[in-house]
Design an enzyme around this catalytic site. Structure first.
Site, PDB file in Angstrom:
ATOM      1  N   GLU A 139      -8.133  -1.097   6.856  1.00  0.00           N
ATOM      2  CA  GLU A 139      -6.835  -1.172   7.517  1.00  0.00           C
ATOM      3  C   GLU A 139      -6.981  -1.083   9.023  1.00  0.00           C
ATOM      4  OE1 GLU A 139      -2.402   0.834   7.144  1.00  0.00           O
ATOM      5  OE2 GLU A 139      -4.143   2.042   6.634  1.00  0.00           O
ATOM      6  N   GLN A 145       0.845  -1.188   0.000  1.00  0.00           N
ATOM      7  CA  GLN A 145       0.000   0.000   0.000  1.00  0.00           C
ATOM      8  C   GLN A 145       0.883   1.241   0.000  1.00  0.00           C
ATOM      9  OE1 GLN A 145      -1.928   1.362   3.722  1.00  0.00           O
ATOM     10  NE2 GLN A 145      -3.821   0.696   2.765  1.00  0.00           N
ATOM     11  N   SER A 157       4.995  -1.452   4.184  1.00  0.00           N
ATOM     12  CA  SER A 157       5.259  -2.853   4.519  1.00  0.00           C
ATOM     13  C   SER A 157       5.373  -3.681   3.248  1.00  0.00           C
ATOM     14  CB  SER A 157       4.129  -3.408   5.391  1.00  0.00           C
ATOM     15  OG  SER A 157       3.981  -2.675   6.575  1.00  0.00           O
TER      16      SER A 157
END
Length: 418
Positions: A271, A153, A188
């Site tokens: 999220e 993301q 990430s």
């Protein structure tokens, strides 16, 4: 960064395992039977790590992506992938409660770090299912569910973290493509991902919540540079991503031009829910066992702190159930997702305080004893979860404005207004 695999798009296997009216209890029984036959149960005390993020510096990380792909492929073929994704896109079309039941059972088994697929399965793939074209759904969803594609993301920026609408990465239209320039941070799994879900400003003249467009950018594109970020723990669980003249075909635009903020809001709610923790690292029994081992389980202050952890864990679980019910009925969790995120980080903070109370100096001095020094990593990494998905302060603002109807914070003056 992993190179793009062959295109295995198309409808998924396991269609016989998608009964539309299967109860959660029956689904969970079937899932547990499959897990028992194909997984390896976690052994309490077999792993000293309490890390909240993947420790990519560990030697075993070299096999994690391949291990994750094999697990996801097996899970997909058994009919346990894309539980809430629509059947038209290759998912099961079941409810968030079914998904929670499976993931709770799965957490009892050893797998590659789920962060490798969590962003794709919890955020990117649901967004493609909801906002993508038929071709995008065909191209990305089943390969993502099978583990053939890894997603990251690309939202936060050095100057646009909590104020995500202030992002500065730009995309300029050039015929049937877009030219992207900018920087993203705290990303990430970017170093192993095939595609990034990218937010760009495409209309600099529009108000900042408008003029934002979402893309799916291949991370092996010329002009993309991924660099690890060294953290306070000494490890590198996150990356910064630089985009220098990256060409993105318009066919990889997700949603309409300028509609990126609507996609952002949906994805951020997903999220915040996904960052709510109910896994083994927030299980109070490990803290209770530690208190007994250290001989302080009878101490009144320690007992009160342990009771606080148990209570917060239960409240978090009940709030998670509320979010599940809202999602199951087709509603938008909205501020409730912020409540869940905030409760989860407060649970972690309380666990860290309790561990410090029990351990004293053993928290910071590595004596080689199991379950002592390892708590330091969880305490340090809790700060990251209090930032990721929107800071605690942002969550409180969402609750103040969305539930209490308090006025918005004053807007800082721009340079031209000073």
């Amino acid at each position: 960064m992993t190179s793009n695999p062959p295109d295995h798009s198309g409808p998924g296997d396991g269609s016989d395992h998608r009964p539309e009216l299967e109860s959660v209890a029956d689904f969970e029984r079937r899932a547990r039977s499959w897990l028992a036959a194909h997984g390896r149960r976690r052994v309490p005390g077999s792993n000293d790590s309490l890390a909240l993020f993947p420790e990519w510096e560990r030697p075993e990380s070299a096999t994690w992506v391949d291990d994750a792909r094999m697990w996801l492929t097996a899970r997909h073929e058994a009919g346990f992938a894309g539980i809430t994704i629509s059947r038209a896109s290759g998912g099961l079309g079941l409810t968030a409660e079914h998904q929670h039941a499976f993931e709770s059972a799965e957490s009892e088994y050893e797998t590659a770090p789920d962060e490798i697929w969590a962003i794709g399965h919890h955020m990117v793939i649901p967004a493609i299912d909801r906002f993508g074209t038929a071709e995008q759904r065909r191209r990305f969803i089943v390969p993502g569910l099978r583990g053939d594609l890894v997603f990251c993301q690309l939202f936060s920026e050095p100057d646009a973290g909590s104020d995500l609408a202030g992002l500065r990465t730009t995309a300029r239209r050039d015929g049937d493509a877009w030219i992207v320039d900018g920087q993203k941070v705290w990303t990430s799994v970017a170093h192993v991902a095939h595609y990034g879900m990218l937010l760009c400003r495409t209309d600099p003249a529009a108000p900042k919540h408008r003029g934002i467009t979402c893309f799916l950018v291949p991370l092996d594109s010329p002009g993309v540079t991924v660099r690890p970020i060294r953290q306070i723990t000494g490890g590198s669980a996150f990356n910064e991503v630089f985009l220098d003249g990256v060409v993105v075909p318009d066919e990889l635009r997700l949603g309409a031009e300028g509609d990126g903020w609507a996609i952002t809001r949906t994805t951020l709610n997903l999220e915040r829910v996904s960052l709510s923790l109910a896994g083994p690292n927030t299980d109070p029994t490990r803290l209770i066992a530690l208190a007994r081992e250290r001989g302080v389980a009878g101490d009144a202050v320690v007992r009160q702190s342990l009771a606080d952890v148990v209570t917060r864990r239960r409240v978090t679980e009940l709030t998670s159930a509320r979010v599940t019910d809202v999602s199951r009925s087709g509603g938008d969790p909205g501020p409730l997702a912020s409540t869940l995120k905030l409760l989860s980080t407060e649970l972690l903070r309380t666990m860290g305080h309790t561990a410090a109370l029990i351990l004293g100096a053993s928290l910071v001095a590595d004596t080689g004893e199991w379950g002592t020094y390892a708590w330091g990593r969880q305490i340090l990494e809790t700060a990251g979860l209090r930032i990721g998905g929107g800071t605690d302060e942002i969550q409180r603002n969402v609750l103040a404005e969305g539930i209490l109807r308090l006025p918005r914070d004053p807007r800082p003056a721009t340079a031209s207004e000073v």
